[in-house]
Design a protein around this motif. Structure first.
Motif, short mmCIF file in Angstrom:
data_model
loop_
_atom_site.label_atom_id
_atom_site.label_comp_id
_atom_site.label_asym_id
_atom_site.label_seq_id
_atom_site.Cartn_x
_atom_site.Cartn_y
_atom_site.Cartn_z
N ASP A 225 -6.97 66.78 46.81
CA ASP A 225 -6.67 67.04 45.61
C ASP A 225 -6.76 65.83 44.63
O ASP A 225 -7.18 65.90 43.39
CB ASP A 225 -5.05 67.57 45.48
N PHE A 228 -10.28 65.40 43.92
CA PHE A 228 -10.60 66.48 42.94
C PHE A 228 -10.46 65.83 41.34
O PHE A 228 -11.24 65.79 40.57
CB PHE A 228 -9.99 67.79 43.02
N LYS A 332 -1.86 77.48 33.44
CA LYS A 332 -3.38 77.42 34.00
C LYS A 332 -3.17 76.32 35.16
O LYS A 332 -2.63 75.16 34.88
CB LYS A 332 -4.33 76.77 32.93
N TYR A 334 -4.29 74.67 39.26
CA TYR A 334 -5.26 74.69 40.41
C TYR A 334 -4.30 74.54 41.69
O TYR A 334 -3.34 74.12 41.50
CB TYR A 334 -5.73 73.02 40.32
N GLY A 336 -4.60 74.40 45.93
CA GLY A 336 -5.62 73.80 46.77
C GLY A 336 -4.96 74.08 47.88
O GLY A 336 -3.92 73.90 48.05
N ASP A 353 -12.36 79.36 38.30
CA ASP A 353 -13.21 78.90 39.20
C ASP A 353 -12.79 78.87 40.57
O ASP A 353 -11.37 78.77 40.82
CB ASP A 353 -13.07 77.21 38.85
N TYR A 362 -10.18 75.58 46.88
CA TYR A 362 -9.16 75.81 45.48
C TYR A 362 -9.39 76.94 44.56
O TYR A 362 -10.66 77.58 44.72
CB TYR A 362 -9.02 74.46 44.84
N ARG A 363 -8.48 77.35 44.05
CA ARG A 363 -8.61 78.32 42.91
C ARG A 363 -8.15 77.74 41.61
O ARG A 363 -7.02 77.06 41.80
CB ARG A 363 -8.14 79.73 43.38
N ILE A 364 -8.62 77.89 40.57
CA ILE A 364 -8.38 77.59 39.24
C ILE A 364 -8.10 78.72 38.31
O ILE A 364 -9.19 79.75 38.27
CB ILE A 364 -9.15 76.65 38.51
N LEU A 388 -3.11 72.49 34.95
CA LEU A 388 -4.34 71.83 34.59
C LEU A 388 -3.98 71.22 33.18
O LEU A 388 -2.98 71.47 32.59
CB LEU A 388 -5.36 72.93 34.25
#
Ligand code: HSE
Length: 410
Positions: A225, A228, A332, A334, A336, A353, A362-364, A388
């Protein structure tokens, strides 16, 4: 008040700091009359001082007009502070858990007994945020408070950028006297939440029980993370946030990714920063050391000094407060995980994403706050959540799908 005769409970990190700071302050008409600590066997950094071990030595002393409470246990502090107020002694404390959990009762007790209860040191250490919110900003002009208010987690996050492990950084923070006796309070965001409760009261006049506020800490963040964030040139910070929307107030504690142009980007180590946004004034940043012996003692000293002119918080904003906590909004985020299937436990409204790797995924996208609130993130060691930079989704979209798909099996 003529001379301030202090009864000091606690002679640890902040207590000894206060003792030294007071010794170097000549103009203040205050002196420590008695010190009461709990453990007679503890080795203390200052030796040549008389330390007593019976709380009644302070509580029953009619000469003592100020009780300074700097002990670890909030339960014991509650009993001591209650007794002190009942005996018409002014109280200065740095204990955010104590105040957050018993706010209304302690305020009433101080009022009934016509004494002051001050706690500037309880939020953001040396930064004078409580008194500024109380005195300077009007309720209706404030729109946002966003604080890095926990020195320990900020220290750990800063050290993570230098490649230092979570465990080593936490131990270092403990040795430096930043962490709570129970560091779970720091790393799981409870300490920041207690501080947020105090900020909400003084900024907006809202009295909120801590249980009502979501706190997501940093315990579950993984090296991936942090990487990232670094790859994007971002940083991770733990924020206590309050955002006003019409008659609603959004408030929670969570870690967030921030970009270089964020005012807290360079707030590192045990430093804290509280961003206050108000109509006309726009954004203002209060910055300073948020933990440690002398920085915290400096705020305690300031409260003691304010007692010379009988300063009390007036809680004027509470009388006119019409705000309610709101939870109908989306964030919004993220999310992970080392285990891609965990990511499917979370319902996204919209996905921006996705990355699926062998050891890390991960998913965002946008997730309803109610969904986030229903998960005990501090216990989900298989997932980490980061806001985010754009955080709040103002326009809720019903569209589902994703714009980009990255598959990487490395
Ligand atoms: N444990 C707290 C922190 C101490 O790290 O910020 C100051 O409140």
């Amino acid at each position: 008040m003529s001379i301030l005769k202090i009864g000091l409970f606690g002679f640890g990190c902040v207590g000894t700091g206060l003792y030294q700071v007071l010794n170097q302050t000549n103009q203040l008409n205050a002196r420590i009359h008695k010190i009461v600590a709990k453990n007679p066997h503890k080795t203390r950094s200052i030796q040549d001082v008389e330390i007593l071990f019976d709380p009644d030595a302070i509580l029953n002393d009619p000469e003592i007009n100020v009780v300074v409470e700097l002990i670890n246990s909030s339960e014991e502090a509650y009993q001591l502070v209650k007794e002190a107020l009942k005996r018409k002694k002014n109280v200065v404390t740095a204990n955010k858990k104590l105040i957050a959990e018993h706010f209304a009762e302690l305020i009433d007790l101080a009022k009934e007994n016509r004494v002051s209860l001050l706690y500037e040191a309880a939020v953001a250490g040396s930064i004078p945020i409580i008194r500024n919110l109380e005195e300077y900003y009007n309720n209706d002009t404030l729109s946002r408070i966003e604080g890095i208010v926990n020195g320990t987690t900020n220290y750990i996050l800063t050290q993570a950028n230098n490649g230092i492990s979570y465990e080593d950084a936490l131990q270092d923070a403990q040795e430096k006297g930043f962490a709570e006796a129970d560091p779970t309070l720091d790393v799981d965001g409870f300490d920041a939440k207690f501080k947020l409760v105090l900020l909400l009261k003084h900024a907006f006049g809202l009295t909120i029980k801590p249980e009502r506020l979501l706190n997501i800490g940093i315990r579950n963040l993984k090296l991936k993370d942090v990487q990232f964030a670094n790859e994007k040139g971002w940083r991770i910070k733990l924020f206590a946030k309050a955002i006003k929307r019409d008659n609603g107030l959004i408030a929670f504690v969570a870690p967030q990714l921030i970009t270089k142009d964020h005012s807290s980007f360079h707030v590192d180590d045990e430093f804290n920063a509280v961003l206050v946004q108000a109509a006309f004034a726009d954004k203002q940043l209060f910055y300073g050391k948020g933990a440690g012996s002398f920085p915290t003692a400096s705020a305690v000293l300031s409260d003691i000094s304010a007692l010379q002119y009988n300063y009390q918080y007036e809680y004027r904003k509470s009388a006119s407060n019409i705000l309610e906590l709101e939870d109908d909004f989306s964030l919004k985020v993220y999310i992970g995980s080392e285990n891609a299937s965990s990511l499917y436990d979370i319902d996204f409204e919209e996905i921006d994403d996705i990355f699926i790797g062998k050891n890390y995924s991960y998913r965002i996208g946008n997730v309803k706050f109610q969904t986030i609130k229903n998960i005990d993130w501090n216990k989900r060691s298989d997932m980490s959540l980061l806001l985010l930079p754009e955080e709040l989704i103002e326009q809720k979209s019903l569209k589902s799908g994703y714009n980009e798909l990255n598959i990487n099996q490395n």
